[in-house]
Each structure stands twice: as structure tokens, then as C-alpha cells.
Enzyme design. Structure first.
Site, PDB file in Angstrom:
ATOM      1  N   LYS A  33      38.876 -27.342 -13.035  1.00 57.39           N
ATOM      2  CA  LYS A  33      40.051 -27.686 -12.393  1.00 57.39           C
ATOM      3  C   LYS A  33      40.919 -28.707 -13.529  1.00 57.39           C
ATOM      4  O   LYS A  33      40.339 -29.077 -14.306  1.00 57.39           O
ATOM      5  CB  LYS A  33      39.924 -28.431 -11.199  1.00 57.39           C
ATOM      6  CG  LYS A  33      41.403 -28.274 -10.395  1.00 57.39           C
ATOM      7  CD  LYS A  33      41.407 -27.040  -9.465  1.00 57.39           C
ATOM      8  CE  LYS A  33      42.548 -27.189  -8.395  1.00 57.39           C
ATOM      9  NZ  LYS A  33      42.370 -25.868  -7.592  1.00 57.39           N
TER      10      LYS A  33
HETATM   11  P1  NAD Z   1      52.491 -25.066  -3.336  1.00 54.92           P
HETATM   12  O1  NAD Z   1      52.730 -26.122  -4.171  1.00 54.92           O
HETATM   13  O2  NAD Z   1      52.953 -23.710  -3.330  1.00 54.92           O
HETATM   14  O3  NAD Z   1      52.683 -25.665  -1.759  1.00 54.92           O
HETATM   15  C1  NAD Z   1      52.265 -26.882  -1.191  1.00 54.92           C
HETATM   16  C2  NAD Z   1      52.910 -27.132  -0.025  1.00 54.92           C
HETATM   17  O4  NAD Z   1      52.356 -28.345   0.671  1.00 54.92           O
HETATM   18  C3  NAD Z   1      54.648 -27.248   0.103  1.00 54.92           C
HETATM   19  O5  NAD Z   1      55.010 -26.497   1.120  1.00 54.92           O
HETATM   20  C4  NAD Z   1      54.724 -28.741   0.088  1.00 54.92           C
HETATM   21  O6  NAD Z   1      56.022 -28.910   0.657  1.00 54.92           O
HETATM   22  C5  NAD Z   1      53.382 -28.962   1.134  1.00 54.92           C
HETATM   23  N1  NAD Z   1      53.131 -30.423   1.119  1.00 54.92           N
HETATM   24  C6  NAD Z   1      52.932 -31.429  -0.045  1.00 54.92           C
HETATM   25  N2  NAD Z   1      52.877 -32.535   0.471  1.00 54.92           N
HETATM   26  C7  NAD Z   1      52.987 -32.692   1.600  1.00 54.92           C
HETATM   27  C8  NAD Z   1      52.525 -33.622   2.711  1.00 54.92           C
HETATM   28  N3  NAD Z   1      52.230 -34.620   2.275  1.00 54.92           N
HETATM   29  N4  NAD Z   1      52.572 -33.095   4.076  1.00 54.92           N
HETATM   30  C9  NAD Z   1      52.884 -31.960   4.232  1.00 54.92           C
HETATM   31  N5  NAD Z   1      52.960 -30.838   3.428  1.00 54.92           N
HETATM   32  C10 NAD Z   1      52.958 -31.322   2.280  1.00 54.92           C
HETATM   33  O7  NAD Z   1      50.789 -25.210  -3.152  1.00 54.92           O
HETATM   34  P2  NAD Z   1      49.826 -23.909  -2.992  1.00 54.92           P
HETATM   35  O8  NAD Z   1      49.309 -23.279  -3.830  1.00 54.92           O
HETATM   36  O9  NAD Z   1      50.135 -23.402  -1.600  1.00 54.92           O
HETATM   37  O10 NAD Z   1      48.375 -24.757  -2.328  1.00 54.92           O
HETATM   38  C11 NAD Z   1      48.382 -25.469  -1.146  1.00 54.92           C
HETATM   39  C12 NAD Z   1      46.748 -25.768  -1.087  1.00 54.92           C
HETATM   40  O11 NAD Z   1      46.078 -24.611  -1.344  1.00 54.92           O
HETATM   41  C13 NAD Z   1      46.159 -26.792  -2.224  1.00 54.92           C
HETATM   42  O12 NAD Z   1      45.420 -27.674  -1.688  1.00 54.92           O
HETATM   43  C14 NAD Z   1      45.642 -25.905  -3.182  1.00 54.92           C
HETATM   44  O13 NAD Z   1      44.543 -26.227  -3.717  1.00 54.92           O
HETATM   45  C15 NAD Z   1      44.971 -25.059  -2.086  1.00 54.92           C
HETATM   46  N6  NAD Z   1      44.686 -23.548  -2.809  1.00 54.92           N
HETATM   47  C16 NAD Z   1      45.816 -22.807  -3.555  1.00 54.92           C
HETATM   48  C17 NAD Z   1      45.365 -21.659  -4.199  1.00 54.92           C
HETATM   49  C18 NAD Z   1      46.553 -20.776  -4.899  1.00 54.92           C
HETATM   50  O14 NAD Z   1      46.169 -19.649  -5.169  1.00 54.92           O
HETATM   51  N7  NAD Z   1      47.685 -21.349  -4.899  1.00 54.92           N
HETATM   52  C19 NAD Z   1      44.168 -21.245  -4.118  1.00 54.92           C
HETATM   53  C20 NAD Z   1      43.157 -21.648  -3.388  1.00 54.92           C
HETATM   54  C21 NAD Z   1      43.626 -23.151  -2.710  1.00 54.92           C
END
Ligand code: NAD
Length: 423
Positions: A112
Site C-alpha cells: 500500500k
Molecule cells: P473515495 O475517495 O472515492 O470516497 C471516500 C468517501 O468517504 C467519500 O464519499 C468521502 O466523502 C467519504 N468520507 C471521507 N471521510 C469521511 C468521514 N470522516 N466520514 C464520513 N465519510 C467520509 O474512496 P473509495 O475508493 O470509495 O474508498 C473508500 C474505502 O474503500 C476506503 O477504506 C478504501 O481503502 C476502500 N477500498 C477502496 C477500493 C477501491 O477500489 N477504490 C478497493 C478496496 C477498498
């Protein structure tokens, strides 16, 4: 101080991971002798990322790339741009990738990376400079056979395109396989952007069937409406569920009849947050946790489900779209209360699975149709959740511990068979 409530729970992301590893140790037989290999990262790189800002000033940002374990193949894991990124968090996220790739039986290890920066405060040019300089600083340890980054919170396909271009420029030829999650016309895969949300939905459907929960008219609450949360919410709404509450960094909104998720997606694209969406009632940040719901999808950041929130949650099922959203103590509370938790290491593995497909397609320079990709994704995700479910029944343990048993067996067998160099 971080806003992730680590302090309240007196633990941090890496400690959460270590507690999860300690729970699996008793199930591993002789392989337990190798478990320390999972309790430390193989390699951790901290880099300084200086960039010239648009106003001519110079700013320094701190970046990381951690390779937690490479026993089963090259490192794989996203790049996070967020103001709370630190070494501890990146270590934990890299370790969860090791477990995740092993649960899905993908031929990768876990890694990561991240930069402590608020990308919303940078112009597009500054973001590009930051990305290109960060890529250059971590380029000694990444590569299509070494370690393959991908998007995470705060990064996206455009940023992956800049990373691929920077690495390629330095190597004198186009190296599409160095990152995944790229734009489709740059060697990206169809279906990648929506893959994680799709995986949450597919594993959620399987789990719902097992516990006899009907999706039709079920109430869903989602924390985080980014890449993962918005797609998962959309697919559940298409399947007849009502998405009644959504929280993101701009606020929390509620509608007992369920939102028009497509309209909410369009709204968020324009307004960069859910706050102010039409036909919604604004609710307090903490009241969000008291909403009546059947399914809860944390899809924001880690460290969100504390014991106190776990005790209040009305959901019958938690689908961990985010990485590490549940503290170990909250996990215990949910288990005691009979709430089914589909753990992050399987629930959100759709992204890394299609990343694997992207890497394979780049290597072969031969690309598949979106239907083909979704079909293969669904097949792998369903197989993985079936295996995890069976193990949890056999060992009378939580789905998380079952997933860790399967993963740790695969990783530690690989370690054992490779031997400890120099012997
Ligand atoms: P993103 O940046 O697209 O979205 C993040 C979301 O979380 C946004 O809607 C933001 O407003 C919200 N957020 C941020 N801080 C917040 C808070 N304090 N309270 C409430 N909401 C909050 O990110 P993503 O890619 O959707 O990733 C989200 C989660 O999924 C992370 O934990 C990431 O590690 C995990 N993840 C993502 C992927 C991927 O393919 N993008 C894969 C596996 C896991």
C-alpha cells in the site's frame, strides 16, 4: 490528531490488524511457527515529495510505499492521498492487502502507499506534479513484476495514468502493467471503476441468502459515497433495496422511502458531497448510527465502528466496503449480537480482483469485454465467500477469522515452502 477515533478505542490501524492476526494463530497448527512473518512489513519506504506550487513556493509532502508480504507474488495495493495518511495506517492497509489477495487466491502479495496531502486543496497541475514526483521517489521498488499500485481514497484513474506515464518515461518504453485502475484507453480494464462496489453487492447478496434476509425493500445505510459506496448503493437500489441513509465528509442525509441513487450520484458529481441533496432530511453525524436499517455498508475510512456504535447499530448485516472500519472489540460486540459481518478482506476484494484481470490483460496485450470481466469477477467472489462461509461453520468462528484462516494458510505455506533465506 487524526479524526478516525483511534484514540477513543485506544488502538490504531496496525494494532487492529495485529489483534486480527492473534485471533487466527490458534487455528494454524504448525504454520503458527511462521506467523511472525505477518506481524511486520517486509519493506517500508518513506519519501520526501517536494513540489513547486502554482504560486512559485515549494512545499514538501511525506509519502510512503509499504510492501507487507511478497511470499505469493508481486506487491499489490492502492495509493491513498489523504491528510491523515501516516506510516502506521499504510502498514495496516498493506497487511490487509496481503490477506485479501490470499483470500481471493490471486498471485500477489500485499502493499500500500500514500501521501499525506489533502488533494482537494491542490490544483490539477499541482496534483500532477505531486503524483509524478511521488512515482519517481517510489520507482525503485515498484514495477509490473515487483509491486503494482492502484487507486484508493483520494486517487483515481487519471492519477494512475500519470503514474504509468512517469514510470514509462523513466524506463524508455510504455509499461502499462506497472499500475492498475488506469483509464481504459491507457491499458485499463473495463469494469475496474465499479468493481469494488460490485464485489460488495455480490458478496452481500450471498451473505443475505445465507441468513435469510430478503434484499427487496430492505433498508440500507451507506457511510462514504465515493467510488465504493456509490456503486454498492446503486446496485442494492437496483435490486429493490431502499437506501435510506448516506453519510460522507459533507454531512449525513436520510429518507425513509429511500433515495433515488442515480440522482444522488449526479448530485455528488456536481456538488462533491451529499449535503443539500433534494428530498433528503439532514441528520446529525452521530444520529446516522441510530437509523433503522437492515444492511450497513461502511465505505469511507477505517476505525468507524466502535463498540459503542456496534451496540446501537440495528443492521442485521455489515458489508465492509472500507478497509478496517471495525475495531476488534466492536467485532466481538457485533458477533455477540448476531450481526453478520462480511469482512473487508473479502467484501471489498472486487477492486483488486479486477486489478488482477487488468494486469493479466496488460501482460497479454489482449483485452476482455465488460461482461466477461463481470462474469469472472462474480465467479471468484462467490467462490471466495462460499469457502469463507464453510470455514466459519467448520471452525465455529466469525467470517473474519475464517477469511484469515484461509489466507494465512496460503501465505504461510508459501513461506514455509520457499524457506527462510539463507537457510
Ligand atoms: P473515495 O475517495 O472515492 O470516497 C471516500 C468517501 O468517504 C467519500 O464519499 C468521502 O466523502 C467519504 N468520507 C471521507 N471521510 C469521511 C468521514 N470522516 N466520514 C464520513 N465519510 C467520509 O474512496 P473509495 O475508493 O470509495 O474508498 C473508500 C474505502 O474503500 C476506503 O477504506 C478504501 O481503502 C476502500 N477500498 C477502496 C477500493 C477501491 O477500489 N477504490 C478497493 C478496496 C477498498
Amino acid at each position: 490528531m487524526s479524526n478516525l477515533s483511534y484514540v477513543n478505542e485506544n488502538t490504531d490501524a496496525w494494532q487492529t490488524y495485529l489483534a486480527q492476526i492473534d485471533r487466527v494463530a490458534p487455528y494454524l497448527g504448525d504454520l503458527k511457527n511462521y506467523i511472525d512473518t505477518l506481524k511486520r512489513p517486509k519493506r517500508a519506504l518513506i519519501v520526501d515529495v517536494p513540489i513547486v506550487m502554482d504560486d512559485g513556493s515549494i512545499q514538501h509532502f511525506e509519502g510512503y510505499r509499504v510492501q507487507h508480504n511478497l511470499s505469493r507474488g508481486p506487491g499489490k495495493g492502492g495509493i491513498r492521498y489523504h491528510p491523515d495518511v501516516d506510516l502506521n495506517e499504510v502498514m495496516a492497509l498493506s497487511a490487509w492487502m496481503t490477506i485479501k489477495t490470499a483470500v481471493l487466491n490471486l498471485p500477489f502479495g500485499g502493499a500500500k502507499g500514500g501521501v499525506r496531502v489533502d488533494p482537494r486543496k491542490l490544483s490539477t497541475r499541482e496534483l500532477e506534479r505531486l503524483t509524478r514526483r511521488f512515482t519517481t521517489e517510489i520507482s525503485p521498488v515498484i514495477g509490473p513484476q515487483q509491486d503494482i499500485p492502484a487507486p484508493d481514497v483520494g486517487t483515481n484513474p487519471n492519477i494512475m495514468g500519470w503514474m504509468m506515464d512517469t514510470y514509462s518515461t523513466q524506463h524508455g518504453h510504455t509499461v502499462t502493467g506497472v499500475v492498475t485502475g488506469k483509464p481504459v484507453h491507457l491499458g485499463g480494464s473495463l469494469g475496474r471503476v465499479r468493481a469494488t462496489g460490485r464485489g460488495v453487492f455480490v458478496t452481500g447478496l450471498q451473505a443475505a441468502k445465507k441468513i435469510g434476509l430478503s434484499i427487496e425493500n430492505s433498508k440500507v445505510a451507506v457511510q462514504g459515497f465515493g467510488n465504493v459506496g456509490n456503486e454498492a448503493a446503486y446496485l442494492f437500489s437496483q435490486a429493490g433495496a431502499k437506501v435510506v441513509a448516506v453519510q460522507d465528509h459533507t454531512g449525513s442525509i436520510f429518507n425513509a422511502d429511500g433515495f433515488d441513487v442515480k440522482a444522488l450520484q449526479n448530485y455528488v458529481e456536481q456538488h462533491h458531497g451529499v449535503a443539500g441533496f433534494e428530498n433528503s432530511q439532514k441528520i446529525d453525524k452521530e444520529a446516522f448510527w441510530d437509523v433503522e436499517m437492515d444492511i450497513f455498508i461502511p465505505a469511507a475510512l477505517e476505525g468507524q465502528i466502535t463498540v459503542e456504535r456496534a451496540e446501537r447499530l440495528s443492521a442485521k448485516m455489515v458489508l465492509e466496503g472500507a478497509n478496517g472500519p471495525t475495531y476488534p472489540s466492536a467485532d466481538d460486540a457485533l458477533l455477540r449480537r448476531g450481526v453478520t459481518v462480511v469482512p473487508d478482506v473479502i467484501c471489498n476484494a472486487g477492486g483488486v480482483t479486477v486489478s488482477y484481470f487488468e494486469w493479466v490483460q496488460d501482460m497479454a496485450s489482449y483485452f476482455w469485454s465488460e461482461d466477461e470481466i463481470n462474469e469472472r469477477l462474480d465467479k471468484l467472489m462467490i467462490q471466495a465467500i462460499e469457502d469463507v462461509w464453510k470455514t466459519s461453520e467448520e471452525k465455529s468462528c466469525s467470517l473474519r477469522t475464517a477469511a484469515y484462516i484461509l489466507a494465512c494458510e496460503r501465505i504461510l505455506k508459501a513461506r514455509k515452502e520457499r524457506g527462510i533465506f539463507p537457510g
